[in-house]
Design a protein around this motif. Structure first.
Motif: not given
Length: 238
Positions: A6, A19, A107, A109
């Motif tokens: 992301i 997120t 995820l 970030e």
């Protein structure tokens, strides 16, 4: 196992709250989630970082920071000024891959935009995404100027042969202006990728329980939610 990188079109576009929305939606679907923040800048050791904020809002996620630097600068600059070791793209990829062996969703970030430098050799989040062969979700702002920064990011992703998952609006205004309303239709055109949702302005101030309940309605089905741009209330008709 799924890894999603992301990034943003710049700073302050709502990347952390976005997120958290993706994480909360995955958790609601019964999936285990890890959030990796390769480089946290502008935060002291005793302060909460972006990954902590994702966990506060989303719930029971595993969080991991690889490095933290006190000054609010690009990671390479912040590391150099603090006389600390920088983060390298291969370290990001290795950490994400390890988390993926233990979680359904990971995820990653980034800090700021796609080409913000991790180190003085020019390593970036884009390099980590390439090593991971992972799709990249771009968080963009809603209003005037977002078409240019989104298209530039999209072109760079394609030039590097990266998988561009789509665009997510990080903070949809409570009272959208004409530019924001028109951008609902224009963003996927300039990006050449789908619009995958819209996180409402102020979502990060919600109580965590309310955030978790609402998050799936902000995201398109590809991210596990129910949001549909075609049924949004915003319009751009003359």
């Amino acid at each position: 196992m799924e890894i999603l990188v992301i990034t943003g079109t710049g700073t302050e576009v709502g990347k952390t709250i976005a997120t958290a929305a993706v994480a909360a939606t995955a958790l609601a679907a019964g999936r285990s989630v890890a959030v990796l923040k390769p480089a946290q800048t502008g935060v002291r050791p005793d302060e909460r970082g972006d990954a902590d904020e994702v966990a506060r809002l989303a719930g029971a996620v595993t969080t991991l920071e690889l490095a933290r630097y006190p000054e609010p600068l690009a990671p390479a600059t912040a590391a150099r000024r603090a006389s600390l070791a920088p983060v390298r793209p291969h370290e990001v990829a290795e950490a994400a891959a390890k988390l993926a062996t233990e979680h359904d969703v990971v995820l990653v970030e980034g800090a700021g935009g796609l080409l913000v430098r991790f180190d003085d050799e020019g390593g970036t989040l884009a390099d980590a995404a390439r090593l991971l062969n992972a799709p990249v979700l771009v968080v963009a702002s809603a209003g005037l100027g977002t078409l240019n920064t989104t298209e530039l990011t999209a072109r760079e992703l394609r030039a590097r042969g990266l998988d561009f998952a789509g665009v997510l609006i990080g903070s949809w205004p409570n009272k959208p202006d004409l530019a924001s309303r028109c951008n609902l239709a224009d963003l996927p055109v300039v990006a050449g990728a789908p619009l995958l949702g819209s996180v409402p302005e102020g979502a990060g101030a919600l109580e965590p329980a309310d955030f978790r309940t609402s998050a799936p309605s902000w995201l398109a089905p590809r991210l596990g939610g129910s949001w549909d741009a075609a049924t949004s209330n915003a319009g751009c008709a003359p």
